[in-house]
Design a protein around this motif. Structure first.
Motif, PDB file in Angstrom:
ATOM      1  N   SER A 175      33.257  34.739  63.319  1.00  0.00           N
ATOM      2  CA  SER A 175      33.960  35.013  62.070  1.00  0.00           C
ATOM      3  C   SER A 175      35.455  34.753  62.220  1.00  0.00           C
ATOM      4  O   SER A 175      36.038  34.947  63.297  1.00  0.00           O
ATOM      5  CB  SER A 175      33.723  36.464  61.654  1.00  0.00           C
ATOM      6  N   ALA A 176      36.070  34.348  61.119  1.00  0.00           N
ATOM      7  CA  ALA A 176      37.520  34.174  61.094  1.00  0.00           C
ATOM      8  C   ALA A 176      38.204  35.331  60.375  1.00  0.00           C
ATOM      9  O   ALA A 176      39.398  35.261  60.083  1.00  0.00           O
ATOM     10  CB  ALA A 176      37.879  32.856  60.415  1.00  0.00           C
ATOM     11  N   HIS A 177      37.445  36.377  60.082  1.00  0.00           N
ATOM     12  CA  HIS A 177      37.998  37.555  59.398  1.00  0.00           C
ATOM     13  C   HIS A 177      38.517  38.530  60.442  1.00  0.00           C
ATOM     14  O   HIS A 177      37.730  39.163  61.150  1.00  0.00           O
ATOM     15  CB  HIS A 177      36.925  38.210  58.536  1.00  0.00           C
ATOM     16  N   PHE A 178      39.828  38.675  60.539  1.00  0.00           N
ATOM     17  CA  PHE A 178      40.437  39.524  61.558  1.00  0.00           C
ATOM     18  C   PHE A 178      41.446  40.490  60.950  1.00  0.00           C
ATOM     19  O   PHE A 178      42.087  40.186  59.930  1.00  0.00           O
ATOM     20  CB  PHE A 178      41.181  38.665  62.595  1.00  0.00           C
ATOM     21  N   ASN A 179      41.596  41.639  61.619  1.00  0.00           N
ATOM     22  CA  ASN A 179      42.786  42.464  61.469  1.00  0.00           C
ATOM     23  C   ASN A 179      43.670  42.130  62.664  1.00  0.00           C
ATOM     24  O   ASN A 179      43.311  42.428  63.812  1.00  0.00           O
ATOM     25  CB  ASN A 179      42.428  43.949  61.462  1.00  0.00           C
ATOM     26  N   ILE A 180      44.780  41.465  62.401  1.00  0.00           N
ATOM     27  CA  ILE A 180      45.694  41.063  63.474  1.00  0.00           C
ATOM     28  C   ILE A 180      46.829  42.080  63.507  1.00  0.00           C
ATOM     29  O   ILE A 180      47.507  42.301  62.503  1.00  0.00           O
ATOM     30  CB  ILE A 180      46.238  39.643  63.215  1.00  0.00           C
ATOM     31  N   ARG A 181      47.050  42.694  64.674  1.00  0.00           N
ATOM     32  CA  ARG A 181      47.946  43.854  64.741  1.00  0.00           C
ATOM     33  C   ARG A 181      48.704  43.869  66.058  1.00  0.00           C
ATOM     34  O   ARG A 181      48.303  43.239  67.040  1.00  0.00           O
ATOM     35  CB  ARG A 181      47.120  45.133  64.636  1.00  0.00           C
ATOM     36  N   GLU A 182      49.822  44.610  66.062  1.00  0.00           N
ATOM     37  CA  GLU A 182      50.504  44.934  67.314  1.00  0.00           C
ATOM     38  C   GLU A 182      49.837  46.166  67.903  1.00  0.00           C
ATOM     39  O   GLU A 182      49.477  47.094  67.172  1.00  0.00           O
ATOM     40  CB  GLU A 182      51.982  45.207  67.062  1.00  0.00           C
ATOM     41  N   GLU A 183      49.677  46.142  69.228  1.00  0.00           N
ATOM     42  CA  GLU A 183      48.991  47.268  69.854  1.00  0.00           C
ATOM     43  C   GLU A 183      49.585  47.570  71.220  1.00  0.00           C
ATOM     44  O   GLU A 183      50.262  46.741  71.829  1.00  0.00           O
ATOM     45  CB  GLU A 183      47.493  46.993  69.970  1.00  0.00           C
ATOM     46  N   CYS A 184      49.283  48.761  71.691  1.00  0.00           N
ATOM     47  CA  CYS A 184      49.807  49.242  72.961  1.00  0.00           C
ATOM     48  C   CYS A 184      49.213  48.448  74.119  1.00  0.00           C
ATOM     49  O   CYS A 184      47.984  48.301  74.201  1.00  0.00           O
ATOM     50  CB  CYS A 184      49.472  50.722  73.118  1.00  0.00           C
ATOM     51  N   PRO A 185      50.030  47.926  75.034  1.00  0.00           N
ATOM     52  CA  PRO A 185      49.499  47.188  76.178  1.00  0.00           C
ATOM     53  C   PRO A 185      48.665  48.057  77.114  1.00  0.00           C
ATOM     54  O   PRO A 185      47.841  47.536  77.863  1.00  0.00           O
ATOM     55  CB  PRO A 185      50.757  46.685  76.899  1.00  0.00           C
ATOM     56  N   SER A 186      48.835  49.365  77.027  1.00  0.00           N
ATOM     57  CA  SER A 186      48.139  50.265  77.937  1.00  0.00           C
ATOM     58  C   SER A 186      46.783  50.703  77.387  1.00  0.00           C
ATOM     59  O   SER A 186      45.759  50.562  78.060  1.00  0.00           O
ATOM     60  CB  SER A 186      49.004  51.492  78.223  1.00  0.00           C
ATOM     61  N   CYS A 187      46.768  51.229  76.149  1.00  0.00           N
ATOM     62  CA  CYS A 187      45.520  51.769  75.615  1.00  0.00           C
ATOM     63  C   CYS A 187      44.981  50.989  74.422  1.00  0.00           C
ATOM     64  O   CYS A 187      43.940  51.344  73.872  1.00  0.00           O
ATOM     65  CB  CYS A 187      45.706  53.238  75.224  1.00  0.00           C
ATOM     66  N   HIS A 188      45.692  49.945  74.002  1.00  0.00           N
ATOM     67  CA  HIS A 188      45.303  49.061  72.892  1.00  0.00           C
ATOM     68  C   HIS A 188      45.287  49.762  71.526  1.00  0.00           C
ATOM     69  O   HIS A 188      44.711  49.248  70.578  1.00  0.00           O
ATOM     70  CB  HIS A 188      43.931  48.431  73.148  1.00  0.00           C
ATOM     71  N   SER A 189      45.935  50.923  71.434  1.00  0.00           N
ATOM     72  CA  SER A 189      46.032  51.589  70.148  1.00  0.00           C
ATOM     73  C   SER A 189      47.068  50.874  69.283  1.00  0.00           C
ATOM     74  O   SER A 189      48.056  50.329  69.784  1.00  0.00           O
ATOM     75  CB  SER A 189      46.443  53.051  70.343  1.00  0.00           C
ATOM     76  N   SER A 190      46.839  50.898  67.981  1.00  0.00           N
ATOM     77  CA  SER A 190      47.821  50.324  67.058  1.00  0.00           C
ATOM     78  C   SER A 190      48.723  51.406  66.461  1.00  0.00           C
ATOM     79  O   SER A 190      49.547  51.128  65.579  1.00  0.00           O
ATOM     80  CB  SER A 190      47.112  49.574  65.925  1.00  0.00           C
ATOM     81  N   ASN A 191      48.591  52.641  66.968  1.00  0.00           N
ATOM     82  CA  ASN A 191      49.407  53.758  66.488  1.00  0.00           C
ATOM     83  C   ASN A 191      50.764  53.714  67.173  1.00  0.00           C
ATOM     84  O   ASN A 191      51.046  54.454  68.119  1.00  0.00           O
ATOM     85  CB  ASN A 191      48.690  55.077  66.769  1.00  0.00           C
ATOM     86  N   LEU A 192      51.601  52.816  66.711  1.00  0.00           N
ATOM     87  CA  LEU A 192      52.884  52.554  67.351  1.00  0.00           C
ATOM     88  C   LEU A 192      54.025  52.899  66.398  1.00  0.00           C
ATOM     89  O   LEU A 192      53.883  52.784  65.173  1.00  0.00           O
ATOM     90  CB  LEU A 192      52.996  51.081  67.757  1.00  0.00           C
ATOM     91  N   THR A 193      55.130  53.304  66.970  1.00  0.00           N
ATOM     92  CA  THR A 193      56.355  53.511  66.191  1.00  0.00           C
ATOM     93  C   THR A 193      57.482  52.745  66.851  1.00  0.00           C
ATOM     94  O   THR A 193      57.502  52.564  68.073  1.00  0.00           O
ATOM     95  CB  THR A 193      56.733  55.006  66.112  1.00  0.00           C
ATOM     96  N   GLU A 194      58.436  52.316  66.036  1.00  0.00           N
ATOM     97  CA  GLU A 194      59.581  51.569  66.533  1.00  0.00           C
ATOM     98  C   GLU A 194      60.846  52.399  66.355  1.00  0.00           C
ATOM     99  O   GLU A 194      61.006  53.098  65.350  1.00  0.00           O
ATOM    100  CB  GLU A 194      59.742  50.246  65.786  1.00  0.00           C
ATOM    101  N   SER A 195      61.714  52.319  67.334  1.00  0.00           N
ATOM    102  CA  SER A 195      63.018  52.965  67.208  1.00  0.00           C
ATOM    103  C   SER A 195      64.016  52.199  68.064  1.00  0.00           C
ATOM    104  O   SER A 195      63.634  51.489  68.995  1.00  0.00           O
ATOM    105  CB  SER A 195      62.959  54.438  67.650  1.00  0.00           C
ATOM    106  N   ALA A 196      65.319  52.376  67.734  1.00  0.00           N
ATOM    107  CA  ALA A 196      66.344  51.743  68.558  1.00  0.00           C
ATOM    108  C   ALA A 196      66.421  52.456  69.903  1.00  0.00           C
ATOM    109  O   ALA A 196      66.138  53.649  70.016  1.00  0.00           O
ATOM    110  CB  ALA A 196      67.683  51.813  67.839  1.00  0.00           C
ATOM    111  N   TYR A 197      66.783  51.709  70.930  1.00  0.00           N
ATOM    112  CA  TYR A 197      67.038  52.389  72.202  1.00  0.00           C
ATOM    113  C   TYR A 197      68.508  52.250  72.572  1.00  0.00           C
ATOM    114  O   TYR A 197      69.165  51.287  72.185  1.00  0.00           O
ATOM    115  CB  TYR A 197      66.110  51.895  73.315  1.00  0.00           C
TER     116      TYR A 197
END
Length: 643
Positions: A388-410
């Protein structure tokens, strides 16, 4: 005769067999080399039909040949298919019974002695299982007449008995009787027939769709009902009833259009879409036709008929899907064009009524054969598991592959060089370094914010570069960005090689490989070849066989018209005949016209001599010609024909 392309022929055909079509043969040490496709023998062609060319057979039957002899199978299939009949082969009794129970047939040629189940047993089981079904004509074919007649009561179930050696004339006579009987007896419930009733061209049935008056049209879904009505549909199509188009009058899913490729000849008809939902798959969008569109509709339908007449009959009747695809593209006069389609698992659909996965497979083979030229359309990511070519393409955690990510300045603290997310520095309204506990007051002198950091809310891992993950929406499989597969999708354009193949037929493949193919050979030339084979076998008498091809035939027909090409071809053959007569005498050669090629046999002639003189012969025969038909002559000798 061939059974498979890779199987040599261990017999040559006697004159008596070829003339009378009895299934007899003479063993010989020589064998025909493998050829492309089956041997097609044109039979029972009288002078008038020979002059008229290969016109369509007015009516045909669906015939089951239940026979365990491959020789008999080939003979019946080749002769009967050439007469326009649809043939299905069963190698044993069980397969024959399965075919009978699965599909309707008009005629069944049933061998008495077969593996697994005798012909009588097949017939008994069929009658028992289908007491209320229309019964095909059953013909027993056997060399054991006495054994068959020993079952006197059961023999009465057969409509006819044909002894072996098989007399093809008798089979053809039975077929003619079945056709005559069927034509004299209208189908039951004719008043409620799903097809338009037969009518003369001047008064065809009305379709109810604007601008289609004057055409014979099938209608979806009315004319494609299931069960008994569908069987009648198959029978009418097998009769080569001259339909002009298919009207789609209700919304239909694209995958439901597969029936066009499964039922004989439907893929060769234009689709008239009255719903406006088929998009590029339709040849005519009737939902947007204007009052002035009747002329364009006529041109489209006439174009289908015109281009269909250019396709070799063997290709028109082919069951090979790639042949059907090529023919559809040619007759519809279009390229194979992809477009984005969210409803398709592949993410793309094409402008013909066939699913994309099948098109990918068949078009790739045709492209490798040189029949289609590709142009890049797009690159799709496809699921490694389900395609299939139907995908959810997402950014994910390199460690646990979760997409529950937040961004902040460092923040980068200059004094102690500590770097951490801004949230780690915030204490109330102030920024306090968590490492050295110093207050950060001035941006640019105490600290800066060189970028962002991504934090996983599931495992707490932080990174400046999250992974890209692909989750299949159909099978839920997950893949990383560097592991997911890709597919390049192309536009496909017909090449001239494909057009030549469609016009010339299966013999074109033999010509391109300099291999003799018998698929276009007229009966007269087969008889003559057999005579020369016999003389070569018995007396060592050599001969040359010539196949004459016209490479620019299509170009001439397009630019100068078919009549000019026919006249050019006839003049060349007449001149060539004179050249051969002057050297070999009137009886020393024979030239016979084929469908798209012509053939010559030169008796008592070494093929090497003809090959060395071939250039001069062609040049001399071309002198009277005003147009150049692109003459190519291939010379074959006994060493090329026999092993």
């Amino acid at each position: 005769m061939t059974v498979q392309n890779s199987v040599n022929i261990n017999l040559y055909l006697s004159n008596e067999f070829l003339k009378l079509f009895y299934l007899t043969y003479i063993s010989n040490k020589y064998t025909f080399k493998p050829i492309f496709g089956k041997v097609m023998i044109r039979t029972h062609v009288d002078a008038a039909s020979e002059q008229a060319g290969s016109s369509e057979v007015a009516a045909s039957l669906k015939i089951l040949v239940a026979e365990d002899s491959s020789i008999t199978q080939d003979l019946l299939k080749l002769v009967l298919q050439q007469r326009g009949h649809a043939i299905e082969i069963a190698d044993n009794g069980k397969d024959a019974l399965s075919s009978l129970l699965a599909d309707p047939f008009d005629l069944v040629l049933l061998d008495f002695h077969m593996p697994g189940m005798t012909g009588i047993e097949v017939l008994a089981h069929y009658d028992e299982a289908t007491p209320d079904h229309p019964r095909p004509h059953f013909v027993a074919v056997t060399a054991d007449i006495e054994g068959l007649m020993a079952h006197e009561k059961k023999c009465e179930r057969f409509d006819a008995i044909v002894p072996k050696p098989l007399n093809i004339q008798e089979i053809l006579s039975i077929i003619d009787d079945v056709l005559a009987e069927r034509q004299s007896q209208p189908p039951k419930h004719q008043e409620t027939a799903p097809f338009p009733k037969a009518a003369s061209p001047s008064a065809p049935p009305q379709s109810g769709v604007p601008f289609t008056e004057g055409f014979r049209c099938l209608r979806w879904p009315d004319d494609f009902a299931q069960d008994e009505d569908r069987q009648r549909t198959l029978k009418l199509l097998a009769d080569n009833t001259p339909f002009d188009a298919i009207i789609i009058s209700q919304t239909i899913e694209s995958r439901a259009l597969l029936f066009l490729w499964q039922m004989r000849g439907l893929h060769l008809l234009p689709l008239i879409d009255t719903t406006g939902t088929l998009g590029a798959m339709a040849d005519i969008n009737a939902a947007s036709l204007s009052a002035q569109a009747d002329g364009s509709l006529t041109r489209i339908i006439d174009g289908f008929h015109t281009r269909r007449a250019l396709v070799h009959r063997a290709i028109l009747n082919s069951d090979i899907l790639s042949d059907k695809l090529l023919t559809r593209l040619f007759i519809a006069d279009r390229s194979l064009q992809p477009h984005y389609a969210s409803q398709s698992r592949s993410g793309v659909a094409f402008n013909i009524p066939l699913d994309s996965e099948t098109i990918f497979h068949e078009a790739s083979k045709l492209q490798q054969s040189g029949f289609l030229h590709v142009r890049f359309f797009d690159r799709f990511h496809v699921c490694n598991n389900c395609g299939s070519a139907h995908f959810n393409i997402r950014e994910e955690c390199p460690s646990c592959h979760s997409s529950n990510l937040t961004e902040s300045a460092y923040i980068h603290h200059f004094k102690c060089a500590h770097q951490a997310p801004e949230a780690d520095f915030i204490q109330g309204d102030e920024l306090i370094c968590p490492k050295c506990r110093q207050r950060l007051l001035h941006f640019g002198s105490d600290y800066d914010k060189p970028g962002i950091v991504v934090s996983c809310q599931s495992c707490g891992h932080t990174t400046s570069e999250p992974d890209v993950g692909f989750v299949c929406l159909d099978c839920h499989s997950r893949f990383s960005g560097d592991a997911v597969e890709t597919r390049d999708v192309y536009h496909y354009d017909l090449q001239e090689k494909a057009r030549d193949y469609l016009r010339i037929g299966p013999s074109y493949m033999g010509l391109t490989q300099n291999i003799l193919s018998f698929s276009d050979l007229p009966l007269d030339i087969i008889v003559s070849l057999n005579e020369q084979a016999k003389r070569f076998n018995e007396f060592g008498e050599s001969f040359a066989f010539l196949e004459i091809r016209y490479q620019k035939a299509q170009e001439l027909e397009r630019d100068a018209g078919p009549r000019q090409f026919i006249q050019t071809r006839e003049l060349f053959i007449e001149t060539l005949r004179g050249i051969f007569s002057s050297v070999l005498g009137p009886e020393g050669h024979r030239i016979v016209k084929g469908h798209s090629s012509d053939f010559a046999i030169l008796k008592k002639t070494a093929p090497e001599e003809i090959q060395s003189a071939l250039g001069g012969i062609i040049e001399q025969a071309r002198q009277p010609l005003r147009l150049d038909p692109g003459i190519q002559i291939t010379v074959f000798g006994p060493g090329d024909l026999f092993t």
